[in-house]
Design a protein around this motif. Structure first.
Motif, PDB file in Angstrom:
ATOM      1  N   THR A  10       0.856  -1.179   0.000  1.00 56.34           N
ATOM      2  CA  THR A  10       0.000   0.000   0.000  1.00 56.34           C
ATOM      3  C   THR A  10       0.895   1.232   0.000  1.00 56.34           C
ATOM      4  OG1 THR A  10      -1.747  -1.142   1.190  1.00 56.34           O
ATOM      5  CG2 THR A  10      -1.785   1.268   1.278  1.00 56.34           C
ATOM      6  N   ASN A  11       0.572   2.232  -0.828  1.00 55.81           N
ATOM      7  CA  ASN A  11       1.383   3.434  -0.959  1.00 55.81           C
ATOM      8  C   ASN A  11       0.835   4.558  -0.095  1.00 55.81           C
ATOM      9  OD1 ASN A  11       3.184   2.406  -2.954  1.00 55.81           O
ATOM     10  ND2 ASN A  11       1.520   2.587  -4.422  1.00 55.81           N
ATOM     11  N   TYR A  12       1.748   5.330   0.498  1.00 57.12           N
ATOM     12  CA  TYR A  12       1.392   6.476   1.324  1.00 57.12           C
ATOM     13  C   TYR A  12       2.218   7.678   0.898  1.00 57.12           C
ATOM     14  CZ  TYR A  12      -0.696   2.992   4.364  1.00 57.12           C
ATOM     15  OH  TYR A  12      -1.466   1.973   4.855  1.00 57.12           O
ATOM     16  N   ASN A  13       1.630   8.854   1.027  1.00 56.20           N
ATOM     17  CA  ASN A  13       2.325  10.110   0.789  1.00 56.20           C
ATOM     18  C   ASN A  13       2.415  10.802   2.142  1.00 56.20           C
ATOM     19  OD1 ASN A  13       3.552  12.263  -0.429  1.00 56.20           O
ATOM     20  ND2 ASN A  13       1.672  13.113  -1.281  1.00 56.20           N
ATOM     21  N   GLY A  23      14.013   9.409  12.222  1.00 53.50           N
ATOM     22  CA  GLY A  23      13.089   8.475  11.591  1.00 53.50           C
ATOM     23  C   GLY A  23      11.904   8.185  12.498  1.00 53.50           C
ATOM     24  N   ALA A  24      11.015   7.346  12.033  1.00 55.89           N
ATOM     25  CA  ALA A  24       9.810   7.004  12.785  1.00 55.89           C
ATOM     26  C   ALA A  24       9.315   5.644  12.325  1.00 55.89           C
ATOM     27  CB  ALA A  24       8.734   8.064  12.564  1.00 55.89           C
ATOM     28  N   LYS A  25       8.295   5.157  13.001  1.00 53.76           N
ATOM     29  CA  LYS A  25       7.652   3.912  12.602  1.00 53.76           C
ATOM     30  C   LYS A  25       6.273   4.252  12.061  1.00 53.76           C
ATOM     31  CE  LYS A  25      10.011   1.021  15.938  1.00 53.76           C
ATOM     32  NZ  LYS A  25       9.845   0.157  17.107  1.00 53.76           N
ATOM     33  N   LEU A  26       5.923   3.627  10.964  1.00 55.08           N
ATOM     34  CA  LEU A  26       4.639   3.855  10.315  1.00 55.08           C
ATOM     35  C   LEU A  26       3.828   2.570  10.393  1.00 55.08           C
ATOM     36  CD1 LEU A  26       3.089   5.924   8.459  1.00 55.08           C
ATOM     37  CD2 LEU A  26       4.014   4.631   6.561  1.00 55.08           C
ATOM     38  N   LYS A  27       2.560   2.689  10.758  1.00 56.03           N
ATOM     39  CA  LYS A  27       1.679   1.522  10.827  1.00 56.03           C
ATOM     40  C   LYS A  27       0.739   1.566   9.632  1.00 56.03           C
ATOM     41  CE  LYS A  27      -1.313  -1.043  13.928  1.00 56.03           C
ATOM     42  NZ  LYS A  27      -1.895  -1.085  15.275  1.00 56.03           N
ATOM     43  N   CYS A  28       0.758   0.505   8.838  1.00 51.96           N
ATOM     44  CA  CYS A  28      -0.076   0.423   7.648  1.00 51.96           C
ATOM     45  C   CYS A  28      -1.544   0.323   8.044  1.00 51.96           C
ATOM     46  CB  CYS A  28       0.327  -0.787   6.812  1.00 51.96           C
ATOM     47  SG  CYS A  28      -0.677  -1.019   5.335  1.00 51.96           S
ATOM     48  N   THR A  33       0.839  -3.728   9.507  1.00 52.63           N
ATOM     49  CA  THR A  33       2.283  -3.919   9.639  1.00 52.63           C
ATOM     50  C   THR A  33       2.924  -2.607  10.053  1.00 52.63           C
ATOM     51  OG1 THR A  33       2.313  -5.644   7.946  1.00 52.63           O
ATOM     52  CG2 THR A  33       4.399  -4.508   8.371  1.00 52.63           C
ATOM     53  N   THR A  34       3.853  -2.659  11.000  1.00 52.97           N
ATOM     54  CA  THR A  34       4.600  -1.478  11.420  1.00 52.97           C
ATOM     55  C   THR A  34       5.994  -1.570  10.806  1.00 52.97           C
ATOM     56  OG1 THR A  34       3.370  -1.374  13.491  1.00 52.97           O
ATOM     57  CG2 THR A  34       5.445  -0.166  13.401  1.00 52.97           C
ATOM     58  N   PHE A  35       6.438  -0.478  10.154  1.00 50.64           N
ATOM     59  CA  PHE A  35       7.749  -0.482   9.507  1.00 50.64           C
ATOM     60  C   PHE A  35       8.430   0.873   9.677  1.00 50.64           C
ATOM     61  CE2 PHE A  35       4.457   0.512   6.457  1.00 50.64           C
ATOM     62  CZ  PHE A  35       4.941   1.564   5.713  1.00 50.64           C
ATOM     63  N   PRO A  36       9.774   0.883   9.697  1.00 53.22           N
ATOM     64  CA  PRO A  36      10.516   2.140   9.900  1.00 53.22           C
ATOM     65  C   PRO A  36      10.573   2.973   8.626  1.00 53.22           C
ATOM     66  CG  PRO A  36      12.041   0.329   9.631  1.00 53.22           C
ATOM     67  CD  PRO A  36      10.658  -0.274   9.619  1.00 53.22           C
ATOM     68  N   ALA A  59       4.090   5.151  16.362  1.00 53.33           N
ATOM     69  CA  ALA A  59       3.718   5.180  14.952  1.00 53.33           C
ATOM     70  C   ALA A  59       3.144   6.543  14.623  1.00 53.33           C
ATOM     71  CB  ALA A  59       2.690   4.088  14.642  1.00 53.33           C
ATOM     72  N   ILE A  60       3.231   6.915  13.360  1.00 49.01           N
ATOM     73  CA  ILE A  60       2.661   8.173  12.902  1.00 49.01           C
ATOM     74  C   ILE A  60       1.215   7.901  12.500  1.00 49.01           C
ATOM     75  CG2 ILE A  60       2.727   9.966  11.137  1.00 49.01           C
ATOM     76  CD1 ILE A  60       5.731   9.506  10.964  1.00 49.01           C
ATOM     77  N   PRO A  61       0.250   8.598  13.098  1.00 50.17           N
ATOM     78  CA  PRO A  61      -1.140   8.371  12.689  1.00 50.17           C
ATOM     79  C   PRO A  61      -1.341   8.851  11.259  1.00 50.17           C
ATOM     80  CG  PRO A  61      -0.995  10.107  14.350  1.00 50.17           C
ATOM     81  CD  PRO A  61       0.382   9.575  14.142  1.00 50.17           C
ATOM     82  N   LEU A  62      -2.082   8.092  10.490  1.00 44.93           N
ATOM     83  CA  LEU A  62      -2.321   8.431   9.099  1.00 44.93           C
ATOM     84  C   LEU A  62      -3.740   8.950   8.894  1.00 44.93           C
ATOM     85  CD1 LEU A  62      -0.737   5.365   7.345  1.00 44.93           C
ATOM     86  CD2 LEU A  62       0.177   7.655   7.487  1.00 44.93           C
ATOM     87  N   PRO A  63      -3.884  10.171   8.423  1.00 47.77           N
ATOM     88  CA  PRO A  63      -5.233  10.615   8.076  1.00 47.77           C
ATOM     89  C   PRO A  63      -5.696   9.842   6.846  1.00 47.77           C
ATOM     90  CG  PRO A  63      -3.620  12.288   7.526  1.00 47.77           C
ATOM     91  CD  PRO A  63      -2.888  11.185   8.238  1.00 47.77           C
ATOM     92  N   GLY A  64      -6.975   9.644   6.701  1.00 47.79           N
ATOM     93  CA  GLY A  64      -7.519   8.856   5.613  1.00 47.79           C
ATOM     94  C   GLY A  64      -7.130   9.351   4.229  1.00 47.79           C
ATOM     95  N   LEU A  65      -6.821  10.623   4.078  1.00 45.17           N
ATOM     96  CA  LEU A  65      -6.498  11.158   2.755  1.00 45.17           C
ATOM     97  C   LEU A  65      -5.063  10.966   2.364  1.00 45.17           C
ATOM     98  CD1 LEU A  65      -8.555  14.479   2.936  1.00 45.17           C
ATOM     99  CD2 LEU A  65      -9.195  12.317   1.877  1.00 45.17           C
ATOM    100  N   SER A  66      -4.204  10.384   3.224  1.00 42.23           N
ATOM    101  CA  SER A  66      -2.804  10.142   2.882  1.00 42.23           C
ATOM    102  C   SER A  66      -2.641   8.946   1.976  1.00 42.23           C
ATOM    103  CB  SER A  66      -1.988   9.927   4.158  1.00 42.23           C
ATOM    104  OG  SER A  66      -1.913  11.112   4.883  1.00 42.23           O
ATOM    105  N   LEU A  67      -3.665   8.144   1.844  1.00 44.94           N
ATOM    106  CA  LEU A  67      -3.592   6.922   1.051  1.00 44.94           C
ATOM    107  C   LEU A  67      -3.547   7.253  -0.437  1.00 44.94           C
ATOM    108  CD1 LEU A  67      -3.983   4.300   2.792  1.00 44.94           C
ATOM    109  CD2 LEU A  67      -6.002   3.948   1.445  1.00 44.94           C
ATOM    110  N   ILE A  68      -2.663   6.607  -1.160  1.00 47.21           N
ATOM    111  CA  ILE A  68      -2.594   6.758  -2.616  1.00 47.21           C
ATOM    112  C   ILE A  68      -3.062   5.442  -3.211  1.00 47.21           C
ATOM    113  CG2 ILE A  68      -1.126   7.169  -4.600  1.00 47.21           C
ATOM    114  CD1 ILE A  68       0.821   8.571  -2.709  1.00 47.21           C
ATOM    115  N   HIS A  69      -4.099   5.485  -3.990  1.00 43.75           N
ATOM    116  CA  HIS A  69      -4.620   4.238  -4.587  1.00 43.75           C
ATOM    117  C   HIS A  69      -4.236   4.131  -6.014  1.00 43.75           C
ATOM    118  CE1 HIS A  69      -6.926   2.836  -1.201  1.00 43.75           C
ATOM    119  NE2 HIS A  69      -7.336   4.082  -1.027  1.00 43.75           N
TER     120      HIS A  69
END
Length: 69
Positions: A10-13, A23-28, A33-36, A59-69
């Protein structure tokens, strides 16, 4: 900065300003999945710098609009 989940691709911006220098950890949001991640150019000014003493956020919270489909 564009990042992809290593598990489900899954792609994120992500705004580079939200990523701390160490750096940080991002949770998909899709597969959990959590990844650095590291900001683009992180360490370019001080490549020999020691890691920060403060603990990294979980983890960095992701707003719903960060998703790239």
């Amino acid at each position: 900065m564009k990042v992809s989940c290593p598990s489900c691709q899954t792609n994120y911006n992500i705004d580079d300003r939200r990523i701390p220098p160490g750096g940080a950890k991002l949770k998909c949001a899709r597969c959990q999945t959590t990844f650095p991640i590291k900001a683009d150019g992180a360490g370019a000014e001080a490549p020999e710098a020691a890691p920060p003493a403060a603990p990294q956020p979980a983890a960095i919270p992701l707003p719903g609009l960060s998703l790239i489909h």
